[in-house]
Design an enzyme around this catalytic site. Sequence first.
Site, PDB file in Angstrom:
ATOM      1  N   SER A 181       0.917  -1.281  -0.184  1.00  0.00           N
ATOM      2  CA  SER A 181      -0.019   0.047  -0.053  1.00  0.00           C
ATOM      3  C   SER A 181       0.951   1.377  -0.104  1.00  0.00           C
ATOM      4  O   SER A 181       2.148   1.142   0.214  1.00  0.00           O
ATOM      5  CB  SER A 181      -1.065  -0.060   1.319  1.00  0.00           C
ATOM      6  OG  SER A 181       0.004   0.032   2.252  1.00  0.00           O
ATOM      7  N   ASP A 211      -0.902  -1.340  -4.250  1.00  0.00           N
ATOM      8  CA  ASP A 211      -2.332  -1.468  -3.577  1.00  0.00           C
ATOM      9  C   ASP A 211      -3.091  -0.243  -3.358  1.00  0.00           C
ATOM     10  O   ASP A 211      -2.283   0.825  -2.733  1.00  0.00           O
ATOM     11  CB  ASP A 211      -2.292  -2.514  -2.632  1.00  0.00           C
ATOM     12  CG  ASP A 211      -3.629  -2.920  -1.958  1.00  0.00           C
ATOM     13  OD1 ASP A 211      -4.579  -2.963  -2.825  1.00  0.00           O
ATOM     14  OD2 ASP A 211      -3.922  -3.239  -0.808  1.00  0.00           O
ATOM     15  N   GLY A 253     -10.464  -4.010   7.061  1.00  0.00           N
ATOM     16  CA  GLY A 253     -10.436  -4.167   8.770  1.00  0.00           C
ATOM     17  C   GLY A 253     -10.710  -5.396   9.452  1.00  0.00           C
ATOM     18  O   GLY A 253     -11.232  -6.376   8.604  1.00  0.00           O
ATOM     19  N   HIS A 261     -11.843  -6.833  -2.477  1.00  0.00           N
ATOM     20  CA  HIS A 261     -11.184  -6.090  -1.245  1.00  0.00           C
ATOM     21  C   HIS A 261     -11.688  -6.624  -0.149  1.00  0.00           C
ATOM     22  O   HIS A 261     -12.832  -7.162   0.179  1.00  0.00           O
ATOM     23  CB  HIS A 261     -10.973  -4.723  -1.522  1.00  0.00           C
ATOM     24  CG  HIS A 261     -10.157  -4.351  -2.431  1.00  0.00           C
ATOM     25  ND1 HIS A 261      -8.910  -3.693  -2.364  1.00  0.00           N
ATOM     26  CD2 HIS A 261      -9.932  -4.554  -3.791  1.00  0.00           C
ATOM     27  CE1 HIS A 261      -7.965  -3.476  -3.352  1.00  0.00           C
ATOM     28  NE2 HIS A 261      -8.761  -3.944  -4.434  1.00  0.00           N
ATOM     29  N   ASP A 276      -5.276  -8.455   4.243  1.00  0.00           N
ATOM     30  CA  ASP A 276      -4.058  -7.768   4.929  1.00  0.00           C
ATOM     31  C   ASP A 276      -4.250  -8.072   6.592  1.00  0.00           C
ATOM     32  O   ASP A 276      -3.611  -8.746   7.002  1.00  0.00           O
ATOM     33  CB  ASP A 276      -4.299  -6.162   4.439  1.00  0.00           C
ATOM     34  CG  ASP A 276      -3.311  -5.210   5.366  1.00  0.00           C
ATOM     35  OD1 ASP A 276      -2.338  -6.221   6.175  1.00  0.00           O
ATOM     36  OD2 ASP A 276      -3.295  -4.153   5.094  1.00  0.00           O
TER      37      ASP A 276
HETATM   38  P1  13P Z   1      -8.763  -6.893   4.832  1.00  0.00           P
HETATM   39  O1  13P Z   1      -8.469  -5.708   5.635  1.00  0.00           O
HETATM   40  O2  13P Z   1     -10.089  -7.694   4.875  1.00  0.00           O
HETATM   41  O3  13P Z   1      -7.578  -7.738   5.063  1.00  0.00           O
HETATM   42  O4  13P Z   1      -8.739  -6.357   3.142  1.00  0.00           O
HETATM   43  C1  13P Z   1      -7.223  -6.047   2.675  1.00  0.00           C
HETATM   44  C2  13P Z   1      -7.367  -5.254   1.150  1.00  0.00           C
HETATM   45  O5  13P Z   1      -8.526  -4.986   0.731  1.00  0.00           O
HETATM   46  C3  13P Z   1      -6.301  -4.714   0.769  1.00  0.00           C
HETATM   47  O6  13P Z   1      -6.417  -4.152  -0.340  1.00  0.00           O
HETATM   48  O1  G3H Z   2      -6.684  -1.866   1.821  1.00  0.00           O
HETATM   49  C1  G3H Z   2      -5.741  -1.433   2.265  1.00  0.00           C
HETATM   50  C2  G3H Z   2      -4.773  -2.174   2.842  1.00  0.00           C
HETATM   51  O2  G3H Z   2      -5.230  -2.963   4.086  1.00  0.00           O
HETATM   52  C3  G3H Z   2      -3.509  -1.548   3.347  1.00  0.00           C
HETATM   53  O3  G3H Z   2      -3.575  -0.968   4.717  1.00  0.00           O
HETATM   54  O4  G3H Z   2      -2.813   1.614   4.247  1.00  0.00           O
HETATM   55  O5  G3H Z   2      -2.635   0.646   6.494  1.00  0.00           O
HETATM   56  O6  G3H Z   2      -1.076  -0.440   4.619  1.00  0.00           O
HETATM   57  P1  G3H Z   2      -2.507   0.338   4.985  1.00  0.00           P
HETATM   58 ZN    ZN Z   3      -8.301  -2.948  -0.372  1.00  0.00          ZN
END
Ligand code: 13P
Ligand code: G3H
Ligand code: ZN
Length: 307
Positions: free
Chosen positions: A49, A81, A181, A210, A255
């Site tokens: 990300s 991402d 989340g 996602h 994530d």
């Molecule tokens: P989660 O928070 O469900 O793991 O989703 C991650 C995501 O969509 C990253 O782009």
């Molecule tokens: O969808 C986003 C991911 O969960 C990345 O999260 O921006 O905290 O790295 P982050």
């Molecule tokens: Zn996402």
Amino acid sequence: MLVTLKQTLQKAQKGRYAVGAFNVNNLEMIQAVVAAAEAEKSPAIISTSEGAIHYAGMEELGALVRLAAGRTKLPITFHLDHGKNVDLIRTAIRSGLYGSVMFDGSSLPYEENVAVTAELVALARKAGVSVEAELGAIAGIEDFVTVEDRDAHLTDPKQAVDFVKRTGCDALAIAVGTKHGAYKFAGDSVLDYARIKKIASIVKIPLVLHGASGVPENVKKVCIQYGCDIEDAKGVSDASIRKAVSLGINKVNIDTDLRIAFDAGVRKFLHDNPKVIDPREILKPAVELMTKVIRQKMKLLGSSGKA
Ligand code: 13P
Ligand code: G3H
Ligand code: ZN
């Protein structure tokens, strides 16, 4: 072996399975994804990300992934991402590190999302980089009180057809009731399956889910046992993921589940080994637990044995 997102997802679309995209922020998370891919003989997508890039550096993460992917014949895609900063996306495309970038223009007015996505697709094409785009607001299904509200925010199938035609993007992230989340549902894990089915029947490029973490009970339990306050956390059930994949999802973003596994591994180890101060020892169980969680995902998505 490094491959583009298009290469990996075209195969998945034909084979009717999905490839996991795992968010990483450091060496240990990259090690876990690659170890799981090796053990499962699965393709994998390693996502960074904008936050991961700010934390660890684009060049640094890119170099680690390039080295790890270079040592294996498995198809690994290095992916940006939720890119929102257009300059950062341009830098990622030109860097030669990424096999794909995501432009997340979902919060922009529709025409602006189309225009910026199309411009980035043109740049990415010249560099041999794939582009994922997003349409609709990734929000939990329980966040909508009326059908009208839900329709106004989740991805509109007809608009998705227009969007793909006008932008030329290689994969499309759709909003079908998941959110990012650890707190996705107060009630049952339910997605707008009819919407996935409809979009998959008229949009010909691979679709992306996602917010797909499952918050596995066994891992959550360890986190809580060793002091993490995530009692109400609830993810997308395995049954929901299986159904979404069967209806046409080909990329599944994870994530939160890696964060929980990392947390559980570190908390338990530190509790059980108060005298240890060596970070290599402290982080080892976290890598092992993340690897285990990723292997389970690969099995669930049907990508095991597909490399
Ligand atoms: P989660 O928070 O469900 O793991 O989703 C991650 C995501 O969509 C990253 O782009
Ligand atoms: O969808 C986003 C991911 O969960 C990345 O999260 O921006 O905290 O790295 P982050
Ligand atoms: Zn996402």
